[in-house]
Design an enzyme around this catalytic site. Structure first.
Site, PDB file in Angstrom:
ATOM      1  N   THR A   1       0.846  -1.196   0.000  1.00  0.00           N
ATOM      2  CA  THR A   1       0.000   0.000   0.000  1.00  0.00           C
ATOM      3  C   THR A   1       0.881   1.245   0.000  1.00  0.00           C
ATOM      4  OG1 THR A   1      -1.595  -1.243   1.309  1.00  0.00           O
ATOM      5  CG2 THR A   1      -1.914   1.145   1.222  1.00  0.00           C
TER       6      THR A   1
ATOM      7  N   ASP B   1      44.971  15.065  13.656  1.00  0.00           N
ATOM      8  CA  ASP B   1      44.142  14.592  14.771  1.00  0.00           C
ATOM      9  C   ASP B   1      44.804  14.962  16.097  1.00  0.00           C
ATOM     10  OD1 ASP B   1      42.386  13.138  16.365  1.00  0.00           O
ATOM     11  OD2 ASP B   1      43.262  11.192  15.868  1.00  0.00           O
TER      12      ASP B   1
HETATM   13  C1  SPV Z   1      39.625   7.803  16.365  1.00  0.00           C
HETATM   14  O1  SPV Z   1      38.947   7.180  15.545  1.00  0.00           O
HETATM   15  O2  SPV Z   1      39.842   9.004  16.258  1.00  0.00           O
HETATM   16  C2  SPV Z   1      40.185   7.121  17.520  1.00  0.00           C
HETATM   17  C3  SPV Z   1      40.436   5.674  17.457  1.00  0.00           C
HETATM   18  O3  SPV Z   1      40.456   7.783  18.492  1.00  0.00           O
HETATM   19  S1  SPV Z   1      42.079   5.467  17.018  1.00  0.00           S
HETATM   20  O4  SPV Z   1      42.322   6.228  15.794  1.00  0.00           O
HETATM   21  O5  SPV Z   1      42.281   4.045  16.813  1.00  0.00           O
HETATM   22  O6  SPV Z   1      42.923   5.991  18.082  1.00  0.00           O
HETATM   23 MG    MG Z   2      40.364   9.847  18.236  1.00  0.00          MG
END
Ligand code: SPV
Ligand code: MG
Length: 431
Positions: free
Chosen positions: A122, A204
């Site tokens: 439907t 990061d």
């Molecule tokens: C991330 O994904 O940013 C993490 C996991 O902190 S790792 O990269 O494995 O440290």
């Molecule tokens: Mg991380």
């Protein structure tokens, strides 16, 4: 009298379901299967009402003689039990991953002469609206936030995939596969600091600020319903982290994971190649305790990540920290390793589980990737995070395409490996 079986996996009964019941009644005694929570979350929508409520709802439909729990999407148990003459289903199961279920049901019925009846699905504005409203309900902060804790109760291992944008969020939300007679999908999303930073072309190192990280979460939340685990890096200053926790809760994020490091944080996969300082047990416990005090809902989880194995401080240090962080209020422990061999992770899990049966354990098997989710679960792991694989698959593919277009001065040579534009467009929902 013939027996007719149909399986429902809905929280709202609309005219499409009533139509199936009407068709079923014409053929005999109607038994409705309520797909169990466990089976539902494996491949279908997350339930917004409990299994018992669904059973009561289906029982209240006129013409339904009996409601049974169907515990497996593939129907084996119910067909063995009921031996229905007919199995009715909307004809939408002829396509997509559900086609595998239909095929399997056809084989089961063929063994004794049962029959499938496909009822035209439907499709009208009212039904579409109800489906959309159910989806929107799941996307709301109060539903999304508590879903991780619910999943931890419902499934032996919560499978989490990295997302760093609306598009990757959609991939995690919608990817369903059928493999060896089982349907599977991811349960939740990980907003990785590594992938969020990488998508922005930044290292990061806690450089991408919280406002920008929240913007990523918002992009993902706008187009998905699955719960989110946020990579909170070190959490920063405790005085700041308490505010972060409140913001994440308000947005509908389910959990934050913070790691026991201080100073300039670099990605753990560098291991001891870069200088990294671990916070003392007292310092990090105080941060957790302050954040737990600031937290307003019971749904939200603050998970402590232990870097002792990464920094080669030993198993005893890791275990001592786990005990202390749980004592300080952590709702879960993430243990990390960059060894290819999962042995040290399993040793930690076994020791921790021998003294603590309930605190969820989280692992990120990027390096120790030979081990399966099931094996990890056997050692007490509750959450498995695939932290960076979408980014790492997209990056080389994009780079190769850019190189080849430069090489050939046209795009023809790369076209065969590109997703057709139409397919991309259909991934994106339009209102
Ligand atoms: C991330 O994904 O940013 C993490 C996991 O902190 S790792 O990269 O494995 O440290
Ligand atoms: Mg991380």
């Amino acid at each position: 009298m013939k027996t007719v079986y149909t399986c429902f996996c809905t929280d709202i009964v609309h005219e499409g379901h009533l139509n199936i019941i009407r068709e079923a009644r014409e053929r005999g005694k109607v038994i409705v299967g309520a797909l169990s929570d466990k089976a539902l979350i494996r491949y279908n929508k997350f339930p917004t009402i409990s299994q018992d409520e669904r059973v009561r709802l289906y029982r209240s439909i006129e013409g339904v003689e009996e409601v049974v729990i169907q515990d497996d999407a593939m129907y084996d148990d119910v067909i063995t039990l009921i031996h229905p003459d007919y199995v009715l289903h909307g004809d939408n199961w002829k396509e997509g991953p559900e086609a595998a279920i239909r095929e399997h049901v056809a084989e089961l019925l063929a063994q004794y002469g049962g029959e499938i009846v496909d009822i035209p699905y439907t499709r009208n504005e009212k039904v579409k609206k109800i489906d959309l409203q159910l989806r929107e309900k799941l996307a709301m902060p109060e539903y999304r936030r508590k879903r991780l804790r619910q999943l931890l109760k419902m499934t032996p291992v919560v499978k989490v995939m990295e997302a760093h944008s609306g598009l990757t969020g959609l991939i995690v939300e919608k990817t369903i596969v059928e493999h060896e007679g089982r349907l599977d999908q991811f349960d939740a999303m990980w907003v990785s600091s590594l992938c969020d930073s990488t998508a922005k072309g930044k290292p990061d190192i806690e450089l991408v600020d919280m406002t920008s990280r929240f913007r990523t979460i918002d992009d993902i939340m706008e187009v998905t319903t699955k719960p989110i685990i946020f990579d909170g890096d070190t959490g920063g200053l405790t005085e700041h982290f308490v505010y972060t926790v409140r913001s994440l809760e308000r947005m509908g994020v389910s959990a934050v994971i913070i790691e026991d490091k201080k100073g300039l944080k670099k990605n753990s996969l560098f291991g001891t190649e870069v200088a990294q300082t671990q916070a003392t047990i007292e310092e990090f416990s105080a941060k957790i305790a302050a954040a737990k005090k600031a937290q307003l809902t019971d749904d939200f989880m603050i998970i402590a990540r232990i870097e002792s194995l990464i920094l080669e401080k030993g198993m005893e240090d890791a275990l001592e920290r786990a005990r202390a962080f749980v004592e300080a209020g952590a709702d879960g422990i993430m243990i990390h390793s960059r060894k290819k061999d999962p042995a040290e992770i399993l040793a930690f899990c076994d020791s921790f589980r021998s003294e603590n049966k309930t605190t969820p354990i989280v692992v990120v098997p990027s390096s120790f990737n030979v081990i399966t989710e099931e094996e990890l679960a056997q050692h007490g792991v509750n959450i498995v995070i695939y932290a960076n694989q979408l980014t790492r698959s997209a990056f080389p593919a994009m780079q190769q395409t850019a190189e080849d277009i430069l090489r050939y001065h046209r795009a023809k040579e790369v076209d065969d490996r590109l997703m057709p534009i139409k397919k991309i467009i259909t991934l994106i929902d339009e209102l």
